[in-house]
Each structure stands twice: as structure tokens, then as C-alpha cells.
Write an enzyme that holds these catalytic residues in place. Structure first.
Site, PDB file in Angstrom:
ATOM      1  CG  HIS A 233      -3.548   7.175   3.311  1.00 32.32           C
ATOM      2  ND1 HIS A 233      -3.511   6.984   4.677  1.00 32.32           N
ATOM      3  CD2 HIS A 233      -3.262   5.979   2.766  1.00 32.32           C
ATOM      4  CE1 HIS A 233      -3.189   5.714   4.928  1.00 32.32           C
ATOM      5  NE2 HIS A 233      -3.046   5.082   3.792  1.00 32.32           N
TER       6      HIS A 233
ATOM      7  CE1 TYR B 140      -3.882   6.041   8.760  1.00 34.68           C
ATOM      8  CE2 TYR B 140      -5.755   6.872   7.500  1.00 34.68           C
ATOM      9  CZ  TYR B 140      -4.476   7.037   7.993  1.00 34.68           C
ATOM     10  OH  TYR B 140      -3.786   8.189   7.721  1.00 34.68           O
TER      11      TYR B 140
ATOM     12  CG  ASP C  95      -1.950  -1.030   1.297  1.00 36.00           C
ATOM     13  OD1 ASP C  95      -1.836  -2.002   0.520  1.00 36.00           O
ATOM     14  OD2 ASP C  95      -2.880  -0.908   2.104  1.00 36.00           O
ATOM     15  CG  ASP C  96       0.195   3.851   2.353  1.00 34.58           C
ATOM     16  OD1 ASP C  96      -0.958   3.498   2.036  1.00 34.58           O
ATOM     17  OD2 ASP C  96       0.527   4.103   3.513  1.00 34.58           O
TER      18      ASP C  96
ATOM     19  CG  HIS D 120       2.486   0.058   4.172  1.00 30.22           C
ATOM     20  ND1 HIS D 120       2.215  -0.785   5.225  1.00 30.22           N
ATOM     21  CD2 HIS D 120       1.386   0.818   3.995  1.00 30.22           C
ATOM     22  CE1 HIS D 120       0.991  -0.522   5.677  1.00 30.22           C
ATOM     23  NE2 HIS D 120       0.464   0.447   4.948  1.00 30.22           N
TER      24      HIS D 120
HETATM   25 ZN   LIG Z   1      -2.443   3.159   3.367  1.00 24.57          ZN
END
Ligand SMILES: [Zn+2]
Ligand SMILES: *[C@@H]1O[C@H](CO)[C@@H](O)[C@H](O)[C@H]1NC(C)=O
Ligand SMILES: *[C@@H]1O[C@H](CO)[C@@H](O)[C@H](O)[C@H]1NC(C)=O
Ligand SMILES: *[C@@H]1O[C@H](CO)[C@@H](O)[C@H](O)[C@H]1NC(C)=O
Length: 343
Positions: free
Chosen positions: A136, A173, A82-83, A234
Site C-alpha cells: 500500500h 490512494y 479496499d484494503d 473499505h
Molecule cells: Zn487502499
């Protein structure tokens, strides 16, 4: 005798992708987690809830997808990062290509602006791409219009680079509830979370702890003989990518087959979002443009300490040790302090 000279023209044409980001909301607010377009967010919710899309397939509201259940085998693992996209992503892509592994990347729209070519490389390598919102935020804390806008802008950023409309999203989250899932379904999106939180987002700032705790988590799961899990990791920092590679190696050594979301869902098309296709054909997106970027974006969203642009200040890291999920942890520290700061 004449000599033959062979000219080797190693080619010199570099193709510069012409992305057009004029639609993108302005830079992220300094103090709010609620996104870029808090003020004057376009009111698109009504259209998505109207008869304009009634004939189109909305996904069933069956809660979050959390596991890699539709994939056969006794050692199946759905991996996700993620991210991103971030400048640490290519190292992971190189590893995955070498091992011939495909998995899922949940990308933040705002990060796509700064790393568009990395997203393109990720997609072209055969990995699944899903929406991880525009900026986000905690979606459950946003208004209906703000939730829709976060999903729409996140989708639009992916479309700008890849030309596809995703069907899946991951709530930041893991923060989704019935309202958020319903709004997402109106946009043709199904929520996908995870069953195994690697906790790399907790420990990324301390490499020693990161390289102890995360492999220990995977060792425990592998030792238990678990099957059909989806793990949360991540690619926002090189340290999390490094430990991600380490634990993928552990899974492979233990005999697991790593799967992207589409395979976890039994061969689903991750991009056939007919509702988003219709929405963007309607002209409504352009007519309700929010504030536009006036400068090249310099920041990057995510937890990434290494980017130096956004930091999550966690007041009570101790609370993480016994929390079993991100949402539980958020609930514990919500009143203490969790500040997303754009610096
Ligand atoms: Zn995230
Ligand atoms: C970029 O997109 C905007 C908004 O859709 C449009 O007005 C503009 O003409 C586009 N620019 C280029 C160079 O295509
Ligand atoms: C980093 O983690 C290690 C192992 O858990 C711990 O001993 C150390 O104190 C931590 N360092 C910092 C700066 O928190
Ligand atoms: C789109 O994907 C969904 C979910 O996998 C599937 O049920 C549907 O049949 C697909 N539609 C098309 C046109 O591929």
C-alpha cells in the site's frame, strides 16, 4: 429384539490449506510508505519491458477505469471494497450472500498472508479480486523496479491462495500517473479507480461522523439519479463494513443493480493475465527472491484503527471536507503529515 444403533459421523476432517509464504518480503518497514523491499528490490522491470512478453497482450493505456460503463441499465452501480482481507470482511460477505450481490475486493498482498482463508472465501463467493499492491505505498513515489515489485508481490500473494493471476489493480490512494500505468501495463495490469469516494477512510475513526457523512454522500448521489458509478469503500474495519452494508441497502432500495468489475467491463475475465503467467513460469521470481520472512507475520496493513497494527496519522483532517478526491486531498496534506506507521 436387537436395536439398531446409527452412528452419525459428523465429520471431523478439517482441511488446512498449505500456503507457502517463504517468498514473501520481510515485515513492513516502520517508517517508510515505500514498501518492504526498498533495499535490494529485484530488477524485474527489464524483463517485463523486453521482447519476452512482446507477443503477449498488454492492456491499452487509456487512463484509469473509473466507471461501470459497459454494464447496461439505468441504475447500475459498481461497488468496491479496499484494503482487506480483514477479520471484518466475513460480515460483509455474509450480507452480500444473503442479498445475492457480487462486487469487487482490492486486496493488499501483505494482508493476504494473515487472512488467506478469508480471501479464499471471498473469491469462492463469486466476487472479483484485484491487486491493491503488496504494501500500500504511493506508487508515484517509487522507482520503476519498486512499482513492478509491489505489483508482482501483490499478484503472487493472490496466486498463492487462489491460483489465478489478476488483470486489474487499484493504485493505493488512487495515486497513479502515466509512468505507473505504463509499468502496470507491462505486467498485464489495468488501473481501476473510482468515480465516487465514500470517504469512509476519512471518518472511520469517528462512528458518529462515519454514519452521518457516508450515508449522506450516497443519499446525494442516489438523489441526483447518477448511473454507472464505481464507489470506493473499505473492509478494513467493522465500522466501515457496517456503514458499507447500510449504503448498499440504500442503493438496493433505490433500485440499483450492484456489479463487480468484470460486469462493469462487459464480462471481462479478471484473471487471464498471460504476462504474469509467463513471468512466473520463467523462474525469474524465484531467482530474484528478496529478503524472506523469518517469523509469522503479526501485523496487518491498511488504515484499520481496529487492527492496532497500522495507523495513518492525519494531521489535517479538516482539509478533507472540501477536497473532491483522495489525490487532491493527498496533495493538500502531503507537506503537513501523513505517516503510515507499523506498530
Ligand atoms: Zn487502499
Ligand atoms: C516453499 O517455497 C519455497 C520457495 O519456493 C520452496 O523452496 C520450499 O520447498 C516450499 N516449501 C514447501 C513445504 O513446499
Ligand atoms: C465525531 O463526529 C461528530 C459529528 O461530526 C462530532 O460532533 C464529534 O465532535 C466528533 N468526535 C470526535 C472525537 O472528533
Ligand atoms: C483476457 O481479457 C481481456 C480483457 O477482458 C480480453 O480482451 C481478452 O480477450 C481475454 N483473453 C482471453 C484469452 O480470455
Amino acid at each position: 429384539m436387537k436395536s439398531t444403533v446409527t452412528l452419525s459421523l459428523a465429520c471431523c476432517v478439517s482441511i488446512v490449506a498449505a500456503y507457502n509464504w517463504t517468498w514473501a518480503p520481510a515485515a513492513v518497514s516502520a517508517s517508510k510508505e515505500v514498501g518492504n523491499h526498498v533495499a535490494g528490490v529485484p530488477a524485474w522491470t527489464q524483463w517485463f519491458g523486453s521482447s519476452a512478453v512482446a507477443d503477449l497482450q498488454q492492456p491499452a493505456l487509456a487512463g484509469d477505469v473509473k466507471t461501470c460503463v459497459s454494464s447496461s441499465g439505468t441504475k447500475v452501480w459498481g461497488s468496491s471494497f479496499d484494503d482487506g482481507p480483514s477479520d471484518s470482511t466475513p460480515k460483509l460477505l455474509a450480507y452480500l450472500a444473503a442479498k445475492k450481490i457480487k462486487l469487487t475486493f482490492w486486496v493488499i498482498g501483505y494482508n493476504v498472508l494473515t487472512n488467506a482463508d478469508i480471501l479464499k472465501q471471498t473469491y469462492q463467493s463469486g466476487h472479483d479480486i484485484g491487486i491493491h499492491t503488496w504494501s500500500h505505498p504511493h506508487l508515484t513515489q517509487l522507482s520503476d523496479d519498486e512499482v513492478i515489485a509491489e505489483l508482482v508481490y501483490g499478484a503472487r500473494s493472490i496466486y498463492e491462495v487462489l491460483g489465478v493471476w489478476p488483470r486489474y489493480f487499484r493504485p493505493p490512494y488512487g495515486d497513479a500517473d502515466g509512468r505507473v500505468r505504463k509499468l502496470a501495463a507491462l505486467v498485464g495490469l489495468t488501473s481501476v479507480t473510482w468515480s465516487r469516494d465514500s470517504q469512509d477512510w476519512v471518518y472511520y475513526g469517528n462512528t458518529t461522523a462515519l454514519n452521518t457523512v457516508i450515508p449522506a454522500n450516497f443519499r446525494g448521489w442516489i438523489g441526483s439519479g447518477t448511473n454507472n458509478d464505481i464507489s470506493l469503500e473499505h473492509d478494513f474495519a467493522s465500522a466501515t463494513v457496517d456503514v458499507g452494508i447500510k449504503v448498499l441497502d440504500m442503493l438496493l432500495t433505490a433500485g440499483y443493480t450492484i456489479k463487480p468489475l468484470s460486469e462493469c467491463l462487459g464480462g471481462a475475465d479478471p484473471y487471464n493475465n498471460t504476462i504474469l503467467t509467463k513471468f512466473f513460469a520463467s523462474g525469474l521470481f524465484e531467482s530474484k527472491l528478496g529478503p524472506v520472512l523469518t517469523a509469522t507475520p503479526t501485523g496487518r496493513l491498511g488504515f484499520g484503527a481496529e487492527t492496532g497494527t497500522v495507523r495513518v496519522v492525519v494531521a489535517s483532517q479538516a482539509a478533507t471536507s472540501s477536497a473532491s478526491s483522495v489525490s487532491e486531498w493527498i496533495a493538500r496534506v502531503a507537506n503537513v503529515a501523513m505517516l503510515l506507521r507499523f506498530v
